[in-house]
Design an enzyme around this catalytic site. Structure first.
Site, PDB file in Angstrom:
ATOM      1  N   ARG A 167       0.817  -1.225   0.000  1.00 50.58           N
ATOM      2  CA  ARG A 167       0.000   0.000   0.000  1.00 50.58           C
ATOM      3  C   ARG A 167       0.853   1.278   0.000  1.00 50.58           C
ATOM      4  O   ARG A 167       0.515   2.272   0.647  1.00 50.58           O
ATOM      5  CB  ARG A 167      -0.944   0.041   1.225  1.00 50.58           C
ATOM      6  CG  ARG A 167      -1.933  -1.081   1.295  1.00 50.58           C
ATOM      7  CD  ARG A 167      -2.999  -0.988   0.208  1.00 50.58           C
ATOM      8  NE  ARG A 167      -3.927  -2.096   0.339  1.00 50.58           N
ATOM      9  CZ  ARG A 167      -3.742  -3.293  -0.240  1.00 50.58           C
ATOM     10  NH1 ARG A 167      -2.681  -3.512  -1.003  1.00 50.58           N
ATOM     11  NH2 ARG A 167      -4.632  -4.247  -0.075  1.00 50.58           N
ATOM     12  N   SER A 214     -10.435   0.795   4.238  1.00 49.50           N
ATOM     13  CA  SER A 214      -9.691   0.550   5.482  1.00 49.50           C
ATOM     14  C   SER A 214      -8.891   1.783   5.868  1.00 49.50           C
ATOM     15  O   SER A 214      -8.174   2.344   5.042  1.00 49.50           O
ATOM     16  CB  SER A 214      -8.721  -0.619   5.298  1.00 49.50           C
ATOM     17  OG  SER A 214      -9.455  -1.780   5.027  1.00 49.50           O
ATOM     18  N   GLU A 284      -3.578   4.171   6.523  1.00 50.89           N
ATOM     19  CA  GLU A 284      -3.412   3.925   5.091  1.00 50.89           C
ATOM     20  C   GLU A 284      -3.900   5.172   4.339  1.00 50.89           C
ATOM     21  O   GLU A 284      -3.400   5.501   3.271  1.00 50.89           O
ATOM     22  CB  GLU A 284      -4.261   2.704   4.704  1.00 50.89           C
ATOM     23  CG  GLU A 284      -4.143   2.296   3.260  1.00 50.89           C
ATOM     24  CD  GLU A 284      -4.914   1.014   2.963  1.00 50.89           C
ATOM     25  OE1 GLU A 284      -4.808   0.033   3.722  1.00 50.89           O
ATOM     26  OE2 GLU A 284      -5.644   1.014   1.954  1.00 50.89           O
TER      27      GLU A 284
HETATM   28  C1  LIG Z   1     -15.414   1.505  -0.372  1.00 49.96           C
HETATM   29  C2  LIG Z   1     -13.914   1.528  -0.508  1.00 49.96           C
HETATM   30  C3  LIG Z   1     -13.237   0.337  -0.681  1.00 49.96           C
HETATM   31  C4  LIG Z   1     -11.835   0.344  -0.817  1.00 49.96           C
HETATM   32  N1  LIG Z   1     -11.208  -0.840  -0.998  1.00 49.96           N
HETATM   33  C5  LIG Z   1      -9.872  -0.855  -1.170  1.00 49.96           C
HETATM   34  C6  LIG Z   1      -9.185  -2.078  -1.400  1.00 49.96           C
HETATM   35  O1  LIG Z   1      -9.772  -3.161  -1.453  1.00 49.96           O
HETATM   36  N2  LIG Z   1      -7.842  -2.045  -1.579  1.00 49.96           N
HETATM   37  C7  LIG Z   1      -7.151  -0.864  -1.555  1.00 49.96           C
HETATM   38  O2  LIG Z   1      -5.924  -0.898  -1.740  1.00 49.96           O
HETATM   39  N3  LIG Z   1      -7.774   0.315  -1.330  1.00 49.96           N
HETATM   40  C8  LIG Z   1      -9.106   0.354  -1.145  1.00 49.96           C
HETATM   41  N4  LIG Z   1      -9.744   1.535  -0.916  1.00 49.96           N
HETATM   42  C9  LIG Z   1      -8.960   2.782  -0.799  1.00 49.96           C
HETATM   43  C10 LIG Z   1      -8.790   3.556  -2.117  1.00 49.96           C
HETATM   44  O3  LIG Z   1      -9.809   3.233  -3.033  1.00 49.96           O
HETATM   45  C11 LIG Z   1      -7.436   3.295  -2.758  1.00 49.96           C
HETATM   46  O4  LIG Z   1      -6.382   3.736  -1.934  1.00 49.96           O
HETATM   47  C12 LIG Z   1      -7.304   3.995  -4.128  1.00 49.96           C
HETATM   48  O5  LIG Z   1      -6.152   3.555  -4.771  1.00 49.96           O
HETATM   49  C13 LIG Z   1      -7.263   5.502  -4.076  1.00 49.96           C
HETATM   50  O6  LIG Z   1      -7.408   5.959  -5.407  1.00 49.96           O
HETATM   51  P1  LIG Z   1      -8.007   7.390  -5.735  1.00 49.96           P
HETATM   52  O7  LIG Z   1      -7.971   7.593  -7.190  1.00 49.96           O
HETATM   53  O8  LIG Z   1      -9.318   7.559  -5.077  1.00 49.96           O
HETATM   54  O9  LIG Z   1      -6.911   8.305  -5.054  1.00 49.96           O
HETATM   55  P2  LIG Z   1      -7.137   9.499  -4.029  1.00 49.96           P
HETATM   56  O10 LIG Z   1      -7.815   8.974  -2.826  1.00 49.96           O
HETATM   57  O11 LIG Z   1      -7.751  10.654  -4.707  1.00 49.96           O
HETATM   58  O12 LIG Z   1      -5.614   9.842  -3.673  1.00 49.96           O
HETATM   59  C14 LIG Z   1      -4.840   8.965  -2.906  1.00 49.96           C
HETATM   60  C15 LIG Z   1      -3.392   9.475  -2.892  1.00 49.96           C
HETATM   61  O13 LIG Z   1      -2.852   9.341  -4.214  1.00 49.96           O
HETATM   62  C16 LIG Z   1      -2.431  10.602  -4.695  1.00 49.96           C
HETATM   63  N5  LIG Z   1      -2.716  10.644  -6.123  1.00 49.96           N
HETATM   64  C17 LIG Z   1      -3.874  10.397  -6.757  1.00 49.96           C
HETATM   65  N6  LIG Z   1      -3.714  10.497  -8.093  1.00 49.96           N
HETATM   66  C18 LIG Z   1      -2.430  10.850  -8.304  1.00 49.96           C
HETATM   67  C19 LIG Z   1      -1.638  11.121  -9.450  1.00 49.96           C
HETATM   68  N7  LIG Z   1      -2.158  11.077 -10.682  1.00 49.96           N
HETATM   69  N8  LIG Z   1      -0.341  11.446  -9.283  1.00 49.96           N
HETATM   70  C20 LIG Z   1       0.211  11.515  -8.043  1.00 49.96           C
HETATM   71  N9  LIG Z   1      -0.469  11.269  -6.923  1.00 49.96           N
HETATM   72  C21 LIG Z   1      -1.784  10.942  -7.043  1.00 49.96           C
HETATM   73  C22 LIG Z   1      -3.209  11.643  -3.895  1.00 49.96           C
HETATM   74  O14 LIG Z   1      -2.522  12.889  -3.851  1.00 49.96           O
HETATM   75  C23 LIG Z   1      -3.280  10.955  -2.541  1.00 49.96           C
HETATM   76  O15 LIG Z   1      -2.071  11.147  -1.847  1.00 49.96           O
HETATM   77  C24 LIG Z   1     -11.134   1.563  -0.769  1.00 49.96           C
HETATM   78  C25 LIG Z   1     -11.827   2.759  -0.603  1.00 49.96           C
HETATM   79  C26 LIG Z   1     -13.206   2.760  -0.468  1.00 49.96           C
HETATM   80  C27 LIG Z   1     -13.930   4.046  -0.307  1.00 49.96           C
END
Ligand SMILES: Cc1cc2nc3c(=O)[nH]c(=O)nc-3n(C[C@H](O)[C@H](O)[C@H](O)COP(=O)(O)OP(=O)(O)OC[C@H]3O[C@@H](n4cnc5c(N)ncnc54)[C@H](O)[C@@H]3O)c2cc1C
Length: 290
Positions: A167, A214, A284
């Site tokens: 992660r 999480s 996380e």
């Molecule tokens: C219902 C639910 C279920 C989930 N299940 C899981 C799971 O099973 N496994 C898991 O690993 N995670 C899970 N997550 C957490 C989350 O979905 C992941 O961490 C996901 O990868 C975040 O992606 P995002 O596009 O929403 O990023 P964001 O939440 O918008 O950003 C996360 C981080 O990445 C950075 N970031 C985003 N895009 C870029 C970019 N283009 N360049 C540089 N930095 C960037 C942001 O600045 C921030 O620091 C879950 C979340 C929810 C709400």
């Protein structure tokens, strides 16, 4: 003197973080910029750096807890970085592509390797940055290379240079992920669809209320949700934030939570775990601070 609109045409003003994050909490973002391409993104970053203005790259906001107060910097959304192309068993995806679109595209093309990530509400950029995964799968397992903007230059890093860990990735906070190339195996489309269905069914048990998934990272030999369940955290509430009754590792918004409610609940859980079990929990999720 240039203005923000002169360097990036698509700017929205005063957007609620409730509409930018899956937790549906927070105040407003003064500016949200949607650069149309790499050139506009580079101009935008140069402009903001010169002005010493803060900025934050937001994917789908599914792992970010925003502030309750107004964020006066610029939120950058890469929705327009939405290219998706296949060459044999390689897929090239822009960072703004929804992870589910990438997975469905791979399955459509009979390419195996991403199905286990079905249901993670991420963008490609967010998933790469967080090295997201589920069921012993991590997205880094199928990444070949990542293209980023670093120090005003576009560079490509091979998987081994991305610093992937559980992660976590080794990109600097100032790096902007532009795209990633995925190397997949050839598979049977029907089998891939069936695996995806299985994964999505398993995820049905997760809470339906707004959340960030999480909150804490898994630790060697420790399943955090099990620990928090044993410590009777399920249902513990701070304002509108509650530890899910279905999954003790997830905090949900029961309707009118503030970001502060979520932060207080996280701190309360961390303090009790340290005091009562001598365990230091590590988030996380990412905090977007003012
Ligand atoms: C219902 C639910 C279920 C989930 N299940 C899981 C799971 O099973 N496994 C898991 O690993 N995670 C899970 N997550 C957490 C989350 O979905 C992941 O961490 C996901 O990868 C975040 O992606 P995002 O596009 O929403 O990023 P964001 O939440 O918008 O950003 C996360 C981080 O990445 C950075 N970031 C985003 N895009 C870029 C970019 N283009 N360049 C540089 N930095 C960037 C942001 O600045 C921030 O620091 C879950 C979340 C929810 C709400």
């Amino acid at each position: 003197m240039k203005t923000l609109n002169a360097v990036c045409k698509n700017i929205q003003k005063n957007v609620s973080f409730k509409n930018l994050t899956t937790m549906r909490v927070g105040g407003t973002a003064k500016y949200v910029a949607f650069p149309s391409d790499e050139k506009e993104l580079i101009q935008l970053i140069e402009f903001l750096s010169k002005k010493h203005k803060k900025y934050f790259i937001l994917g789908n906001g599914s792992n970010v807890l925003p502030p309750d107060k107004k964020y006066k910097g610029v939120i950058i959304k890469l929705n327009n970085f939405n290219s998706l192309a296949r060459e044999e068993n390689l897929i090239h995806a822009g960072s703004g592509v929804k992870l589910i679109s990438l997975i469905n595209f791979a399955i459509e093309n009979g390419l195996k390797g991403l199905e286990d990530a079905s249901g993670i509400p991420a963008t490609v950029g967010g998933a790469v940055k967080m090295n997201s995964g589920a069921f012993n799968f991590e997205i880094s397992k199928v990444i070949k290379r990542v293209t980023i903007l670093r120090g005003g230059k576009i560079i490509s890093l091979e998987n081994c240079d991305c610093g992937f860990e559980y992660r976590k990735s080794g990109f600097y906070d100032t790096d902007i992920i532009l795209a990633a190339d995925f190397v997949l195996e050839y598979g049977d489309k029907e089998e891939l669809i069936s695996r995806q269905r299985e994964v999505l069914e398993k995820r049905q048990k997760l809470p339906k209320q707004p959340s960030l998934g999480s909150i804490f990272k898994r630790q060697e030999g420790l399943i955090v949700s099990k620990l928090l369940d044993e410590m009777k955290f399920k249902g513990v509430t701070f304002g509108g934030a509650m530890v899910s009754r279905e999954h003790a590792g997830i905090i949900v918004n029961t309707g009118d939570a503030t970001s502060e409610d979520v932060r207080e609940l996280i701190n309360y859980i961390k303090k009790r775990c340290l005091k009562e079990k001598n365990i230091t929990l590590v988030e996380e999720i990412k905090y977007l601070n003012l």
